[in-house]
Design a protein around this motif. Structure first.
Motif, PDB file in Angstrom:
ATOM      1  N   LEU A   1      14.591  63.823  75.111  1.00  0.00           N
ATOM      2  CA  LEU A   1      14.812  65.279  74.349  1.00  0.00           C
ATOM      3  C   LEU A   1      15.423  66.247  75.264  1.00  0.00           C
ATOM      4  N   ARG A   2      16.239  67.090  74.649  1.00  0.00           N
ATOM      5  CA  ARG A   2      16.842  68.215  75.668  1.00  0.00           C
ATOM      6  C   ARG A   2      15.893  69.392  75.434  1.00  0.00           C
ATOM      7  N   PRO A   3      15.525  69.922  76.336  1.00  0.00           N
ATOM      8  CA  PRO A   3      14.770  71.242  76.405  1.00  0.00           C
ATOM      9  C   PRO A   3      15.853  72.478  75.714  1.00  0.00           C
ATOM     10  N   CYS A   4      15.290  73.353  75.248  1.00  0.00           N
ATOM     11  CA  CYS A   4      15.962  74.536  74.556  1.00  0.00           C
ATOM     12  C   CYS A   4      15.379  75.624  74.660  1.00  0.00           C
ATOM     13  N   THR A   5      16.263  76.702  74.333  1.00  0.00           N
ATOM     14  CA  THR A   5      15.706  78.241  74.297  1.00  0.00           C
ATOM     15  C   THR A   5      15.360  78.493  72.971  1.00  0.00           C
ATOM     16  N   ILE A   6      14.083  79.018  72.637  1.00  0.00           N
ATOM     17  CA  ILE A   6      13.728  79.127  70.965  1.00  0.00           C
ATOM     18  C   ILE A   6      13.946  80.585  70.715  1.00  0.00           C
ATOM     19  N   LYS A   7      14.417  81.058  69.569  1.00  0.00           N
ATOM     20  CA  LYS A   7      14.264  82.450  69.004  1.00  0.00           C
ATOM     21  C   LYS A   7      12.840  82.719  68.846  1.00  0.00           C
ATOM     22  N   LEU A   8      12.569  83.849  69.351  1.00  0.00           N
ATOM     23  CA  LEU A   8      10.954  84.346  69.122  1.00  0.00           C
ATOM     24  C   LEU A   8      10.561  84.247  67.870  1.00  0.00           C
TER      25      LEU A   8
ATOM     26  N   ILE B   1      18.566  57.006  74.204  1.00  0.00           N
ATOM     27  CA  ILE B   1      18.940  57.888  73.604  1.00  0.00           C
ATOM     28  C   ILE B   1      18.529  59.209  74.610  1.00  0.00           C
ATOM     29  N   ASP B   2      19.787  59.744  75.176  1.00  0.00           N
ATOM     30  CA  ASP B   2      19.586  60.730  76.157  1.00  0.00           C
ATOM     31  C   ASP B   2      20.344  62.236  75.718  1.00  0.00           C
ATOM     32  N   GLU B   3      19.679  63.114  76.206  1.00  0.00           N
ATOM     33  CA  GLU B   3      20.194  64.584  75.934  1.00  0.00           C
ATOM     34  C   GLU B   3      20.276  64.731  74.253  1.00  0.00           C
ATOM     35  N   LEU B   4      19.164  64.440  73.602  1.00  0.00           N
ATOM     36  CA  LEU B   4      19.118  64.578  72.350  1.00  0.00           C
ATOM     37  C   LEU B   4      18.502  66.215  71.933  1.00  0.00           C
ATOM     38  N   PRO B   5      19.426  66.427  71.229  1.00  0.00           N
ATOM     39  CA  PRO B   5      19.163  68.193  70.918  1.00  0.00           C
ATOM     40  C   PRO B   5      18.276  67.982  69.474  1.00  0.00           C
ATOM     41  N   ALA B   6      17.234  67.974  69.516  1.00  0.00           N
ATOM     42  CA  ALA B   6      16.287  67.788  68.408  1.00  0.00           C
ATOM     43  C   ALA B   6      16.074  69.366  67.506  1.00  0.00           C
ATOM     44  N   TYR B   7      17.038  70.028  67.313  1.00  0.00           N
ATOM     45  CA  TYR B   7      16.916  71.369  66.993  1.00  0.00           C
ATOM     46  C   TYR B   7      18.411  71.735  66.168  1.00  0.00           C
ATOM     47  N   TYR B   8      18.135  72.795  65.481  1.00  0.00           N
ATOM     48  CA  TYR B   8      19.518  73.557  64.906  1.00  0.00           C
ATOM     49  C   TYR B   8      19.617  74.859  65.748  1.00  0.00           C
ATOM     50  N   GLU B   9      20.820  75.103  65.898  1.00  0.00           N
ATOM     51  CA  GLU B   9      21.039  76.417  66.784  1.00  0.00           C
ATOM     52  C   GLU B   9      21.622  77.843  65.771  1.00  0.00           C
ATOM     53  N   ASP B  10      21.136  78.778  65.917  1.00  0.00           N
ATOM     54  CA  ASP B  10      22.124  79.907  65.364  1.00  0.00           C
ATOM     55  C   ASP B  10      23.370  80.183  65.932  1.00  0.00           C
ATOM     56  N   ASP B  11      24.242  81.181  65.653  1.00  0.00           N
ATOM     57  CA  ASP B  11      25.647  81.353  66.121  1.00  0.00           C
ATOM     58  C   ASP B  11      25.397  81.884  67.459  1.00  0.00           C
ATOM     59  N   LEU B  12      24.339  82.383  67.942  1.00  0.00           N
ATOM     60  CA  LEU B  12      23.946  82.770  69.389  1.00  0.00           C
ATOM     61  C   LEU B  12      23.570  81.616  70.492  1.00  0.00           C
TER      62      LEU B  12
ATOM     63  N   VAL C   1      21.772  83.138  76.068  1.00  0.00           N
ATOM     64  CA  VAL C   1      20.868  82.196  75.841  1.00  0.00           C
ATOM     65  C   VAL C   1      21.180  81.044  76.701  1.00  0.00           C
ATOM     66  N   TYR C   2      22.418  80.824  77.192  1.00  0.00           N
ATOM     67  CA  TYR C   2      22.818  79.597  77.969  1.00  0.00           C
ATOM     68  C   TYR C   2      22.537  79.870  79.414  1.00  0.00           C
TER      69      TYR C   2
END
Length: 330
Positions: free
Chosen positions: A116-123, A77-88, A296-297
């Motif tokens: 798991l794919r790394p992500c940028t988290i809302k503070l 299982i590759d590039e798994l985004p284990a998170y929900y994103e907001d509109d931004l 954020v991207y």
């Protein structure tokens, strides 16, 4: 491969966009052709789920869990985004798939790998997110016997690209991996200031003409903002000396026809490929132009480049990289 998914959220409108296979998935299908490895993308997971239940799934984990349970065997299982994103595009909630079925007897001889794919988290969500992620990690390790190796070194980017990536101030789900002792230097990163959104297409073609004078050199143009991509394509189509390939979701296009054109580009990478950040997720290329508005991207688009990165941004980004004293050419 879950490279095409931005996060866990789906919905009927988003599912139609996800029927476009990611560039990463198509490249893997080409690499694994005539082997025993079967490459499954998000579009395949959606079709499997809808054929079984005749309805849309609530989230990406539902698609993944259903497919794996229906297809016992080895899974990567590759590039798994284990998170929900907001509109931004900020990660706001951690959500890993339920894999407790792996303890069933029929899975005794099966191996499952997860990246798991790394992500940028809302503070505001950072503390809760990291607590939930750690609990899930411990569950995989202690209850399901997963081995979790440390991320040691970054083997994907040149040092010049990595230096600009480190300018990003956001909190991340994992710390950036350090470069190995002898990284490739790469070319200096070029940042072109463009504050007027309507001129970004013209700025792209000017950059291609100036920095990639060899017309056979392949250049990937990544446009995270859907409102910019049409302008970029319009200007690139005027390049008489370049073959231009486009690959991004838009009404009236037959996906299979677009995939065929993309395969041709991947087989013989000559000219320009214009795509968006989600469809190019997981991929890399020697030469990348990122057309962005500060957001954020940052990390995702910058780290697509191996050797030559050109960033088209506004004055705020230019000031930030200058303040960080990154080795760039403005």
């Amino acid at each position: 491969s879950l490279a095409a998914a931005a996060g866990q959220q789906l919905g009927e409108s988003n599912s139609s966009k996800l029927m476009w296979p990611a560039v990463f998935d198509i490249a893997n299908c080409m690499d694994f052709e005539n082997t025993r490895v079967k490459v499954i993308g998000v579009n395949n997971l959606i079709k499997h789920y809808q054929d079984k239940f005749n309805q849309h799934a609530a989230c990406l984990n539902d698609l993944l869990e259903t497919f794996i349970k229906d297809n016992p065997g080895h899974h990567f299982i590759d590039e798994l985004p284990a998170y929900y994103e907001d509109d931004l595009g900020w990660a706001v909630k951690f959500s890993g798939p339920d894999l407790t079925h792996l303890t069933d007897p029929e899975w005794n001889d099966c191996c499952v790998w997860i990246a798991l794919r790394p992500c940028t988290i809302k503070l505001a969500n950072y503390d809760k997110f990291t607590v939930d992620a750690l609990a899930y990690r411990e569950h995989l390790r202690d209850q399901l016997s997963f081995h979790i190796p440390p991320l040691s070194v970054n083997m994907r980017n040149s040092s010049s690209v990595k230096e600009v990536d480190n300018v990003t101030p956001y909190k991340r789900s994992v710390a950036p991996a350090p470069l190995p002792p002898n990284p490739v230097c790469g070319n200096p990163v070029i940042v072109i200031q463009c504050d007027n959104q309507s001129y970004r297409g013209k700025t792209v073609t000017a950059a291609i003409g100036k920095y990639f004078q060899n017309t056979g050199e392949p250049v990937i143009i990544i446009v995270p903002n859907s409102s910019d991509i049409a302008r970029v394509v319009e200007e690139c189509d005027k390049l008489s000396d370049r073959q231009v390939t486009t690959y991004y979701p838009r009404p009236g296009r037959v996906i299979t026809d677009e995939v065929t054109k993309l395969k041709q580009f991947l087989s013989e990478p000559v000219g320009v490929l214009v795509t968006d950040i989600h469809l190019f997720g997981g991929m890399q290329a020697r030469n990348v132009i990122c057309v962005r508005s500060l957001g954020v991207y940052d990390t995702n688009s910058v780290t697509r480049a191996i050797a030559q990165l050109i960033v088209i941004e506004n004055k705020h980004y230019v000031k930030r990289v200058k303040d960080k004293k990154a080795d760039i050419v403005v």
